[in-house]
Design a protein around this motif. Structure first.
Motif, PDB file in Angstrom:
ATOM      1  N   ALA A  73      22.528  27.838 -32.148  1.00 49.71           N
ATOM      2  CA  ALA A  73      22.409  28.560 -33.425  1.00 49.71           C
ATOM      3  C   ALA A  73      21.664  29.876 -33.249  1.00 49.71           C
ATOM      4  CB  ALA A  73      21.688  27.687 -34.453  1.00 49.71           C
ATOM      5  N   VAL A  74      20.656  29.877 -32.360  1.00 47.68           N
ATOM      6  CA  VAL A  74      19.885  31.096 -32.104  1.00 47.68           C
ATOM      7  C   VAL A  74      20.751  32.108 -31.364  1.00 47.68           C
ATOM      8  CG1 VAL A  74      17.869  32.054 -30.928  1.00 47.68           C
ATOM      9  CG2 VAL A  74      17.709  29.835 -32.079  1.00 47.68           C
ATOM     10  N   PHE A  75      21.505  31.649 -30.364  1.00 46.02           N
ATOM     11  CA  PHE A  75      22.365  32.578 -29.623  1.00 46.02           C
ATOM     12  C   PHE A  75      23.464  33.146 -30.521  1.00 46.02           C
ATOM     13  CE2 PHE A  75      25.961  33.724 -26.926  1.00 46.02           C
ATOM     14  CZ  PHE A  75      25.331  34.613 -26.068  1.00 46.02           C
ATOM     15  N   LYS A  76      23.985  32.321 -31.429  1.00 48.71           N
ATOM     16  CA  LYS A  76      25.007  32.805 -32.358  1.00 48.71           C
ATOM     17  C   LYS A  76      24.455  33.934 -33.221  1.00 48.71           C
ATOM     18  CE  LYS A  76      28.272  31.187 -35.877  1.00 48.71           C
ATOM     19  NZ  LYS A  76      28.756  30.022 -36.655  1.00 48.71           N
ATOM     20  N   ALA A  77      23.198  33.778 -33.698  1.00 47.74           N
ATOM     21  CA  ALA A  77      22.565  34.840 -34.489  1.00 47.74           C
ATOM     22  C   ALA A  77      22.320  36.082 -33.635  1.00 47.74           C
ATOM     23  CB  ALA A  77      21.249  34.332 -35.077  1.00 47.74           C
ATOM     24  N   LEU A  78      21.921  35.880 -32.371  1.00 43.24           N
ATOM     25  CA  LEU A  78      21.710  36.996 -31.441  1.00 43.24           C
ATOM     26  C   LEU A  78      23.009  37.763 -31.223  1.00 43.24           C
ATOM     27  CD1 LEU A  78      19.814  38.369 -29.236  1.00 43.24           C
ATOM     28  CD2 LEU A  78      20.791  36.720 -27.646  1.00 43.24           C
ATOM     29  N   LEU A  79      24.096  37.031 -31.019  1.00 46.67           N
ATOM     30  CA  LEU A  79      25.398  37.654 -30.790  1.00 46.67           C
ATOM     31  C   LEU A  79      25.851  38.417 -32.036  1.00 46.67           C
ATOM     32  CD1 LEU A  79      27.170  37.589 -28.260  1.00 46.67           C
ATOM     33  CD2 LEU A  79      28.472  35.725 -29.286  1.00 46.67           C
ATOM     34  N   HIS A  80      25.596  37.845 -33.209  1.00 50.21           N
ATOM     35  CA  HIS A  80      25.939  38.521 -34.468  1.00 50.21           C
ATOM     36  C   HIS A  80      25.208  39.858 -34.564  1.00 50.21           C
ATOM     37  CE1 HIS A  80      25.625  39.399 -38.798  1.00 50.21           C
ATOM     38  NE2 HIS A  80      26.774  38.773 -38.919  1.00 50.21           N
ATOM     39  N   PHE A  81      23.941  39.891 -34.190  1.00 51.96           N
ATOM     40  CA  PHE A  81      23.178  41.136 -34.239  1.00 51.96           C
ATOM     41  C   PHE A  81      23.733  42.155 -33.245  1.00 51.96           C
ATOM     42  CE2 PHE A  81      19.823  44.048 -33.097  1.00 51.96           C
ATOM     43  CZ  PHE A  81      19.274  44.379 -34.326  1.00 51.96           C
TER      44      PHE A  81
END
Length: 425
Positions: free
Chosen positions: A241-249
């Motif tokens: 979930a954290v990496f998904k948010a990082l990728l979104h940014f």
């Protein structure tokens, strides 16, 4: 005899151009839930703004304009200039704070009837601006904050000008949709050339985007020791979930909306994103996360947040934590508040325990009793001491500066001599 010639025809053109003034005002309603229950017909007024030589404001009715609209929020435009009659058009919009884009909710297509403050007819707007339950589930309400935008066009009183040439047409250029297109690129996996596995979950991305956004990934993929042909990457020590948010940014330059998370889970994700931003040298994202954590500091979390800031080089967040602690220390009820809030005792014991703990702090500071009696009077329970120690070394140092060393002796009284020296020095 020559044929009769037709006279030449001259063609002219004219245009009636209304004299107009345009302006935009954004009204921020912070603490949305605090305003609920204000009462039907009661409103909050924005600051006054001027358009076309007249004064205006926005009225926001959190519980509706009337009993017929109590399931809605109502929004009106008010003419505040006295003894005035004004023709005006307006659009009422809501702004998404995450993207900065606004959406039209209500528009007035005609300038009649006019705003008329002579006859107490100075209010125009939408009594059914938006249903309250729909608003609360929308992306326009974030962090308990609402942005209402009013675009106002005022028709001025002067007689419209008449010209022999038509006005040069204005072409409205739409806002940039580059970030929206990049978000679609990420979601659709079109042209992706690298697969990233995070704790068993697979993500698809574009190496050039990763390299542009992170100097660390740039070095890993295209540096002297990098592998530009790499098609699969493993990310360790990070939640999907954290990496998904990082990728979104990386693709949109904004953090994802986290409506499905409560405040605690949202703060935890933000903390993990700070770790990820530090790991991949993404300073803008780290500062955005620091800013969000600064707004939610409390006595329970400031110690852990301070430790996070120290570990991951968050100088702004660290300063904010220390300023927060210094503010707590500057109040006489610091020890009581910090311990009671951190422990979370029952409501009927809170005030009693605060008073007792603060009295111990004052006795420790006064120096009127001997050391033995001071230690006994200022002694804290093991649970209280543990919670104070959990607030961190900087907090204890400020307690020492305000209340003296005796309060810290009581905090660490159950520790060995070596451990005491570690905390007191």
């Amino acid at each position: 005899m020559s044929a009769l010639q037709r006279p030449s025809t001259a063609t002219t053109a004219s245009a009636c151009i209304p004299d107009m003034a345009r302006g935009t005002h954004v009204f921020t309603v912070a603490g949305y839930r605090l305003h609920k229950g204000l009462g039907i017909g009661n409103f909050i007024r924005s600051a006054t703004f001027a358009v076309g030589g007249y004064d205006w404001c926005i009225r926001y009715y959190p519980d509706g304009f009337s009993s017929e609209t109590n399931d809605y929020v109502s929004v009106f435009v008010e003419l505040q200039s006295k003894k005035s009659t004004v023709r005006a058009l307006y659009d009422l919009r809501l702004t998404d704070r995450a993207t900065g884009s606004s959406s039209l909710v209500f528009s007035r297509p005609s300038s009649f009837p006019a705003f008329d403050s002579w006859r107490i007819d100075h209010l125009r707007g939408a009594s059914k601006f938006m249903k309250r339950d729909i608003l609360e589930a929308s992306p326009y309400l974030q962090d308990d904050c609402l942005l209402i935008q009013c675009d106002l066009t005022v028709l001025l009183k002067e007689i419209p000008t008449v010209a022999t040439a038509t006005k040069t047409p204005e072409i409205e250029v739409p806002p940039s949709d580059l970030l929206k297109n990049l978000a679609k690129l990420l979601e659709g996996n079109k042209g992706s050339d690298v697969m990233i596995i995070v704790n068993g979950e697979t993500f698809h991305a574009h190496k050039i985007v990763l390299a542009l956004r992170s100097p660390v990934l740039d070095a890993e993929l295209y540096g002297p020791m990098g592998d530009s042909e790499k098609q699969c990457m493993q990310i360790e020590d990070m939640q999907p979930a954290v990496f998904k948010a990082l990728l979104h940014f990386m693709y949109t330059d904004s953090l994802p909306v986290m409506h499905d998370l409560d405040n605690h889970d949202k703060k935890e994700i933000i903390k993990h994103l700070i770790v990820a931003a530090d790991r991949y040298a993404m300073e803008r994202m780290k500062l955005m996360c620091e800013s969000m954590l600064c707004k939610s500091l409390d006595a329970k979390s400031v110690g852990a947040t301070l430790a996070l800031a120290d570990q991951h080089h968050c100088s702004k967040l660290r300063e904010a934590c220390l300023e927060f602690v210094e503010h707590l220390v500057s109040t006489s009820t610091l020890v009581g508040d910090a311990v009671v809030d951190a422990i979370g005792v029952a409501d009927d014991r809170r005030e009693e325990l605060k008073k007792e703990t603060c009295e111990r702090g004052r006795i420790a500071c006064s120096g009127r009793a001997n050391v033995s009696s001071q230690s006994n009077a200022a002694a804290l329970t093991k649970k209280q001491a543990a919670m104070l120690l959990g607030l961190g070394r900087e907090v204890l140092f400020m307690l020492k500066m305000r209340f003296g060393s005796v309060i810290l002796l009581s905090v660490v009284s159950d520790y060995s001599s070596k451990e005491r020296m570690k905390w007191l020095n």
